[in-house]
Design an enzyme around this catalytic site. Structure first.
Site, short mmCIF file in Angstrom:
data_model
loop_
_atom_site.label_atom_id
_atom_site.label_comp_id
_atom_site.label_asym_id
_atom_site.label_seq_id
_atom_site.Cartn_x
_atom_site.Cartn_y
_atom_site.Cartn_z
N GLY A 1 -15.49 2.18 14.13
CA GLY A 1 -16.56 1.17 14.08
C GLY A 1 -16.24 -0.04 14.94
N GLU A 2 -14.97 -0.44 14.94
CA GLU A 2 -14.58 -1.65 15.68
C GLU A 2 -14.39 -1.38 17.17
OE1 GLU A 2 -11.10 -3.44 13.74
OE2 GLU A 2 -11.98 -2.88 11.82
N GLY B 1 -10.82 8.08 7.56
CA GLY B 1 -11.77 8.27 6.45
C GLY B 1 -12.96 7.39 6.76
N HIS C 1 -13.18 2.77 -0.33
CA HIS C 1 -13.22 1.73 0.72
C HIS C 1 -13.90 0.46 0.23
CE1 HIS C 1 -13.26 5.13 3.96
NE2 HIS C 1 -12.03 4.68 3.79
N MET D 1 -10.96 10.07 17.50
CA MET D 1 -12.23 9.88 18.20
C MET D 1 -12.03 9.60 19.68
SD MET D 1 -15.45 10.09 18.06
CE MET D 1 -16.24 10.03 16.46
N ARG D 2 -10.89 8.94 20.04
CA ARG D 2 -10.63 8.68 21.46
C ARG D 2 -10.47 9.99 22.23
NH1 ARG D 2 -6.12 4.52 19.64
NH2 ARG D 2 -6.03 6.19 18.14
N ARG E 1 -2.62 -2.04 -3.51
CA ARG E 1 -3.86 -1.29 -3.32
C ARG E 1 -3.78 -0.09 -4.27
NH1 ARG E 1 -5.41 3.05 1.19
NH2 ARG E 1 -7.54 3.35 0.49
N GLY F 1 -13.29 4.91 9.95
CA GLY F 1 -11.90 5.08 10.35
C GLY F 1 -11.61 6.57 10.32
N ARG G 1 -12.02 15.42 7.09
CA ARG G 1 -12.84 15.82 5.93
C ARG G 1 -14.23 16.23 6.37
NH1 ARG G 1 -11.30 10.50 3.32
NH2 ARG G 1 -9.26 10.85 2.40
N GLU H 1 -8.44 -5.44 4.65
CA GLU H 1 -8.26 -5.09 3.23
C GLU H 1 -7.05 -5.79 2.63
OE1 GLU H 1 -8.86 -1.22 4.94
OE2 GLU H 1 -9.67 -0.53 3.02
N ASN I 1 0.88 -1.17 0.00
CA ASN I 1 0.00 0.00 0.00
C ASN I 1 0.92 1.22 0.00
OD1 ASN I 1 -1.82 2.02 0.44
ND2 ASN I 1 -2.80 1.06 2.21
P1 ADP Z 1 -7.54 4.82 8.82
O1 ADP Z 1 -8.75 5.34 8.12
O2 ADP Z 1 -6.41 5.77 8.86
O3 ADP Z 1 -7.17 3.39 8.43
P2 ADP Z 1 -8.43 3.58 11.29
O4 ADP Z 1 -9.41 2.65 10.67
O5 ADP Z 1 -7.24 3.02 11.95
O6 ADP Z 1 -8.00 4.74 10.32
O7 ADP Z 1 -9.26 4.44 12.36
C1 ADP Z 1 -8.71 5.54 13.00
C2 ADP Z 1 -9.76 6.12 13.93
O8 ADP Z 1 -10.16 5.10 14.87
C3 ADP Z 1 -9.27 7.31 14.74
O9 ADP Z 1 -10.25 8.33 14.72
C4 ADP Z 1 -9.16 6.74 16.14
O10 ADP Z 1 -9.42 7.71 17.09
C5 ADP Z 1 -10.28 5.71 16.14
N1 ADP Z 1 -10.14 4.74 17.21
C6 ADP Z 1 -9.19 3.78 17.35
N2 ADP Z 1 -9.38 3.14 18.54
C7 ADP Z 1 -10.46 3.69 19.14
C8 ADP Z 1 -11.15 3.48 20.38
N3 ADP Z 1 -10.77 2.55 21.24
N4 ADP Z 1 -12.21 4.27 20.64
C9 ADP Z 1 -12.61 5.22 19.78
N5 ADP Z 1 -12.01 5.47 18.62
C10 ADP Z 1 -10.95 4.72 18.29
#
Ligand code: ADP
Length: 399
Positions: A329-330, A209, A177, A280-281, A88, A207, A238, A381, A7
């Site tokens: 999401g996860e 994005g 995505h 987001m954390r 990718r 994420g 964004r 991915e 990637n």
């Molecule tokens: P990318 O799009 O760069 O691949 P990721 O899928 O890794 O990004 O997601 C990044 C986002 O996930 C960030 O906003 C981060 O704050 C959020 N994130 C990761 N772990 C947590 C968590 N435990 N609680 C809330 N948000 C989280």
């Protein structure tokens, strides 16, 4: 067969080496700050983590370094041992509806799409060209972020703008995505032990994005990103959906150029624009401390998501499941909870204990009463790129 997944970003190269078809990960890592004085190399494998800081001039140099350190750690004797390399590639435009073996014609087609993805496709091409220079005989495959959404119908992918914009400049919605939306919808069918063809779901890739996809019977029928990844949800940096009139208005008010406004909408907006952080954390933590701007950013993120889920549930007629993936999401129980609280009109109900449980595997999080199922499914991915590369090499290259 060993498959290397690459990637390539403008100054970075992520890699993951697989044994196929078992999908065992043999090594993975990242070369960062390529072209700067001190680049960083990070490698994880079945041994102590390797880290190094040294000048890496370009993507080819990065690959040369990997080819040197892989044998040192017993990972791979030489790139010549690879069965294939999967790349990718962000934008496949209307030219690519599926993963494709790369030859000179395919390379030119990816290059011709640069105007649609001026930041991403040139970087992806750097990875392809660098590998070609080192091991020209090794088959290479391009897996496109846009390909999964090529199943959208014209009313879903057209913008209501002069038709010449589409005919002459390819202005339409493409979506991104796609590899992630494809993977989690397929995983959902596998986990539910039900045929994908009969399953209607909404996949939420949240994420840095973020995008939503309505998947009917394994096919994307709508997605929230458009010509570029800027459309749709509120994201880390964004803006997502915006009245197109804002561009000209801000230009008139501030004198900022179209380029500068585009940069601000991509890099300085979203969660960061509202609350100063794209993490987001951090937003959640500050919200708990009573920070108003963090609360606004969180509420705006969830509100936009809720609008999309409602709209896509209508498009699907019947919603079997909602799938959460991507970093937020996860891992963000608060985002999932806030969203589901706003989906009572769809009869959606979360199991609060399942939602709060800190786990990293795929799992259902709906209550027994919920009309649609709710799942958290970690995306993969790179795994899909490895699978597709392996499949194409087996079908087309191996005697
Ligand atoms: P990318 O799009 O760069 O691949 P990721 O899928 O890794 O990004 O997601 C990044 C986002 O996930 C960030 O906003 C981060 O704050 C959020 N994130 C990761 N772990 C947590 C968590 N435990 N609680 C809330 N948000 C989280």
């Amino acid at each position: 067969m060993k498959i290397l997944v690459l990637n390539s970003g403008s100054s970075s190269l992520k890699f993951k080496l697989y044994e196929m078809p078992s999908k065992k990960v043999l090594a993975q890592g990242l070369v960062e700050r390529i072209g700067e004085e001190r680049s960083l190399i990070h490698l994880r494998y079945d041994g102590p983590t390797y880290e190094s800081s040294e000048p890496v001039h370009d993507h080819r140099h990065a690959l040369e370094i990997l080819e040197k350190i892989f044998p040192r750690f017993g990972i791979l004797p030489s790139f010549k041992e690879l069965g294939g390399v999967g790349h990718r590639v962000v934008h496949g435009g209307e030219s690519f509806t599926a993963p494709t073996l790369i030859d000179a014609t395919v390379r030119s087609a990816i290059e011709a799409l640069i105007p649609l993805a001026p930041l991403h496709n040139p970087a992806n091409l750097m990875g392809i060209d660098a590998f070609t220079a080192l091991a020209p005989e090794t088959p290479q495959v391009a897996v496109f972020d846009t390909a999964f959404h090529q199943s959208m119908s014209p009313e879903a992918y057209h913008y209501a703008v002069p038709d010449s914009w589409y005919r002459e400049w390819k202005v339409r919605r493409y979506g991104f995505h796609g590899t992630s939306h494809f993977y989690v919808s397929r995983e959902l069918a596998r986990l539910k032990d039900t045929p994908l063809e009969g399953l209607n779901c909404i996949t939420l890739h949240l994420g840095n994005g973020a995008s939503v996809c309505a998947v009917r019977g394994g096919k994307s029928i709508e997605t929230s990103m458009g010509l570029t990844p800027l459309e749709g949800l509120v994201m880390g940096t964004r803006s997502g959906d915006l009245d197109p009139g804002v561009h000209y208005y801000i230009h008139r008010c501030t004198g900022k150029s179209p380029e500068e406004i585009d940069r601000i909408l991509n890099k300085e907006s979203g969660l960061k624009g509202i609350a100063g952080s794209n993490d987001m954390r951090v937003i959640q933590h500050r919200m708990e401390q009573g920070d108003e701007s963090a609360k606004l950013a969180f509420d705006l993120f969830v509100h936009r998501l809720r609008k999309y889920v409602g709209a896509y549930a209508v498009l699907l007629d019947r919603l079997d499941a909602l799938v959460f993936t991507g970093g937020i999401g996860e891992h963000s129980a608060p985002v999932r909870q806030a969203l589901c609280k706003g989906l009572t009109a769809l009869g959606i109900e979360l199991d609060l204990a399942a939602n709060e449980a800190v786990r990293t595997d795929a799992r259902p999080v709906h209550s027994a009463e919920s009309r649609s199922e709710l799942w958290v499914i970690p995306t993969d991915e790179e795994g899909v790129i490895a699978e597709e590369c392996y499949r194409l090499v087996e079908e087309n290259v191996k005697g």
